[in-house]
Design a protein around this motif. Structure first.
Motif, PDB file in Angstrom:
ATOM      1  N   MET A  57       0.880  -1.172  -0.098  1.00 44.55           N
ATOM      2  CA  MET A  57       0.077   0.045  -0.098  1.00 44.55           C
ATOM      3  C   MET A  57       0.880   1.355   0.085  1.00 44.55           C
ATOM      4  O   MET A  57       2.046   1.033   0.388  1.00 44.55           O
ATOM      5  CB  MET A  57      -0.917   0.109   1.208  1.00 44.55           C
ATOM      6  N   ARG A  58       0.450   2.346  -0.281  1.00 48.14           N
ATOM      7  CA  ARG A  58       1.017   3.598  -0.472  1.00 48.14           C
ATOM      8  C   ARG A  58      -0.048   4.505   0.517  1.00 48.14           C
ATOM      9  O   ARG A  58      -0.761   5.258  -0.196  1.00 48.14           O
ATOM     10  CB  ARG A  58       1.193   4.176  -1.939  1.00 48.14           C
ATOM     11  N   PRO A  59      -0.102   4.230   1.684  1.00 43.84           N
ATOM     12  CA  PRO A  59      -0.948   5.220   2.503  1.00 43.84           C
ATOM     13  C   PRO A  59      -0.373   6.560   2.472  1.00 43.84           C
ATOM     14  O   PRO A  59       0.725   7.016   2.857  1.00 43.84           O
ATOM     15  CB  PRO A  59      -1.114   4.532   3.838  1.00 43.84           C
ATOM     16  N   LEU A  60      -1.389   7.793   2.771  1.00 41.72           N
ATOM     17  CA  LEU A  60      -0.752   9.182   2.925  1.00 41.72           C
ATOM     18  C   LEU A  60      -1.422   9.355   3.943  1.00 41.72           C
ATOM     19  O   LEU A  60      -2.514   9.380   4.429  1.00 41.72           O
ATOM     20  CB  LEU A  60      -1.609   9.995   1.669  1.00 41.72           C
ATOM     21  N   LEU A  61      -0.589   9.849   5.080  1.00 34.73           N
ATOM     22  CA  LEU A  61      -0.985  10.383   6.299  1.00 34.73           C
ATOM     23  C   LEU A  61      -0.775  11.935   6.527  1.00 34.73           C
ATOM     24  O   LEU A  61       0.636  12.262   6.198  1.00 34.73           O
ATOM     25  CB  LEU A  61      -0.062   9.544   7.405  1.00 34.73           C
ATOM     26  N   ILE A  62      -1.819  12.562   6.826  1.00 36.60           N
ATOM     27  CA  ILE A  62      -1.935  13.811   6.969  1.00 36.60           C
ATOM     28  C   ILE A  62      -2.425  14.342   8.555  1.00 36.60           C
ATOM     29  O   ILE A  62      -3.383  14.006   8.951  1.00 36.60           O
ATOM     30  CB  ILE A  62      -3.019  14.501   6.011  1.00 36.60           C
ATOM     31  N   THR A  63      -1.512  15.049   9.217  1.00 40.65           N
ATOM     32  CA  THR A  63      -1.821  15.416  10.620  1.00 40.65           C
ATOM     33  C   THR A  63      -1.436  16.721  10.788  1.00 40.65           C
ATOM     34  O   THR A  63      -0.378  17.463  10.098  1.00 40.65           O
ATOM     35  CB  THR A  63      -1.157  14.406  11.584  1.00 40.65           C
ATOM     36  N   VAL A  64      -1.961  17.620  11.581  1.00 40.82           N
ATOM     37  CA  VAL A  64      -1.583  19.057  11.846  1.00 40.82           C
ATOM     38  C   VAL A  64      -1.654  19.290  13.354  1.00 40.82           C
ATOM     39  O   VAL A  64      -2.650  18.450  14.057  1.00 40.82           O
ATOM     40  CB  VAL A  64      -2.518  19.772  11.193  1.00 40.82           C
ATOM     41  N   GLY A  65      -0.959  19.981  14.131  1.00 35.55           N
ATOM     42  CA  GLY A  65      -1.117  20.268  15.757  1.00 35.55           C
ATOM     43  C   GLY A  65       0.009  20.105  16.280  1.00 35.55           C
ATOM     44  O   GLY A  65       1.254  20.546  15.351  1.00 35.55           O
ATOM     45  N   SER A  66       0.168  19.971  17.456  1.00 31.61           N
ATOM     46  CA  SER A  66       1.082  19.984  18.178  1.00 31.61           C
ATOM     47  C   SER A  66       2.130  18.446  18.025  1.00 31.61           C
ATOM     48  O   SER A  66       1.700  17.667  17.165  1.00 31.61           O
ATOM     49  CB  SER A  66       0.947  19.859  19.772  1.00 31.61           C
ATOM     50  N   ARG A  67       3.379  18.474  18.784  1.00 27.08           N
ATOM     51  CA  ARG A  67       4.052  17.139  18.616  1.00 27.08           C
ATOM     52  C   ARG A  67       3.476  16.009  19.051  1.00 27.08           C
ATOM     53  O   ARG A  67       3.484  15.183  18.372  1.00 27.08           O
ATOM     54  CB  ARG A  67       5.364  17.395  19.814  1.00 27.08           C
ATOM     55  N   GLY A  68       2.521  16.135  19.873  1.00 27.64           N
ATOM     56  CA  GLY A  68       1.659  14.851  20.201  1.00 27.64           C
ATOM     57  C   GLY A  68       0.770  14.184  19.097  1.00 27.64           C
ATOM     58  O   GLY A  68       0.530  13.241  18.868  1.00 27.64           O
ATOM     59  N   ASP A  69       0.272  15.425  18.352  1.00 28.98           N
ATOM     60  CA  ASP A  69      -0.311  14.972  17.232  1.00 28.98           C
ATOM     61  C   ASP A  69       0.312  14.259  16.216  1.00 28.98           C
ATOM     62  O   ASP A  69      -0.203  13.397  15.518  1.00 28.98           O
ATOM     63  CB  ASP A  69      -1.100  16.066  16.610  1.00 28.98           C
TER      64      ASP A  69
END
Length: 406
Positions: free
Chosen positions: A1-13
């Motif tokens: 698979m080629r999953p795209l992971l998108i996250t925004v926020g603090s280091r914990g996120d």
């Protein structure tokens, strides 16, 4: 698979999404992690491809922290253009091949990137946000309400997103060419696939949640066997009884010097030594006694098993690390979901009652002593939490989503 992971926020996120990306990589997949560019060093050396996103809003939050309401209101006027630039960076991700998009709702753009690519959109939720229940109120509810209003309280997440909905709708049309069928984030999460990334031993699924929404365990980074503690930290730990860890991440009262003085006096009144982690400015010590060691940070999975009590702000990332370390906790919550997790820890018997309101040294000292007596319960709970593998379960669930779509 080629999953795209998108996250925004603090280091914990970001760190938990990086843990998932590393799990996907170890399973033979080709993940891409898109996150604010300031976290590129966190991903460096992991083998995970990193796509930097605009982090102006994080810089703005840093600048106005503790500056009062007027500064916050002034800064808020520039949020929309910053958000558009962040969303445009996410739109560029649609040029990459991907089989699924796993997104943090804070990204605001994740499900629409999946829509553009025609692949499954999977919400990666580190705290309960969008799936309502009558069992407990939304963790981000700013006020306590009678239990009768528990289910209604879950609308607060959609209300927080609402002011930016017009910007997201316009961006979706202009940048992605998706002109019809707009749905807001809250509706997309509830209608789509969800990965609830916390331990069911911390918060079990309520009876009115569907099975696919049951929590699967924390997304935990593998231990870094190459990390070596600074000589002064190793020596300090060896020179006496296990100290109290004090760290509040990026949370602040606006007077970090006063908060630091209160925390250190509370530790002193409890007759304990302390390791104080300044983190991102929540604590700013001046001169300290010989029984206090000041550090910026250290890996929680290395440090927390070596302390007697962890005093912190109640962010779910720190909660998870302390649970896995089997160390009792004292929580002084500041905002957001922190009071919710503080209450959960108290109910589980691994923390005294949360230190709400004005923090005083005597209150903190008493809480430290109360927490120390909870060490056996904390160690027992750690056995259960460390037996879980939330990353492996998430990898399997993502694969199932991709296979069902193909």
């Amino acid at each position: 698979m080629r999953p795209l992971l998108i996250t925004v926020g603090s280091r914990g996120d970001v760190q938990q999404f990086l843990a998932l990306a590393r799990g996907l990589l170890a399973a033979g997949h080709q993940p891409v992690l898109a996150a604010p560019r300031r976290f590129a060093p966190l991903a460096a050396g992991s083998g995970v491809e990193f796509a930097p996103l605009n982090d102006e809003m994080l810089a703005m939050q840093d600048a106005v922290a503790g500056q009062g309401a007027r500064a916050a209101i002034t800064a808020a006027r520039s949020v929309r253009p910053m958000l558009r630039r962040l969303l445009d960076d996410q739109a560029a991700l649609a040029a990459r091949p991907a089989d699924a998009v796993v997104y943090h709702p804070k990204s605001l753009g994740g499900p629409y990137i999946a829509e553009k690519l025609g692949v499954p959109a999977i919400a990666g939720l580190l705290i309960p946000l969008y799936i309502p229940t009558s069992a407990f109120p939304s963790p981000i509810l700013p006020a306590r309400l009678p239990a009768l209003f528990n289910r209604a309280s879950w609308r607060v997440a959609a209300a927080i997103e609402a002011p930016y909905r017009g910007t997201v709708r316009t961006w979706r049309a202009e940048a992605l060419g998706l002109h019809d069928g707009f749905l807001p984030m809250a509706e997309l999460v509830k209608a789509g696939s969800v990965l609830h990334a916390w331990s069911p031993h911390l918060l079990p699924p309520p009876e009115d949640w569907p099975a696919p929404a049951h929590p699967i365990g924390f997304w935990t980074m593998p231990a870094d066997d190459t990390w070596t503690p600074p000589e002064r930290l190793a020596r300090f730990l060896d020179e006496g009884e296990p100290p109290v860890y004090v760290g509040f991440g990026s949370s602040t009262t606006g007077d970090p010097e006063a908060l630091t003085a209160t925390a250190l006096e509370g530790v002193r009144l409890a007759g304990r030594r302390a390791v104080l982690a300044t983190g991102w400015g929540a604590l700013q010590p001046g001169a300290v006694a010989d029984d206090v060691l000041v550090i910026k940070e250290a890996p929680h999975d290395w440090l927390l098993p070596r302390v007697a009590v962890a005093v912190h702000h109640g962010g779910v990332g720190t909660v998870a690390a302390a649970l896995r370390a089997g160390v009792p906790q004292v929580v002084r919550p500041f905002l957001g979901d922190q009071p919710f997790w503080a209450a959960r820890l108290h109910r589980l018997g691994v923390a005294p009652a949360p230190l709400r309101g004005r923090l005083t040294a005597p209150r903190l000292a008493a809480a430290i002593e109360d927490a120390a007596a909870l060490a056996p319960t904390a160690r027992t709970l750690a056995d259960h939490v460390t037996a879980e593998d939330g990353v492996a379960t998430a990898v399997a669930r993502i694969a199932e989503c991709v296979e069902s779509r193909s």
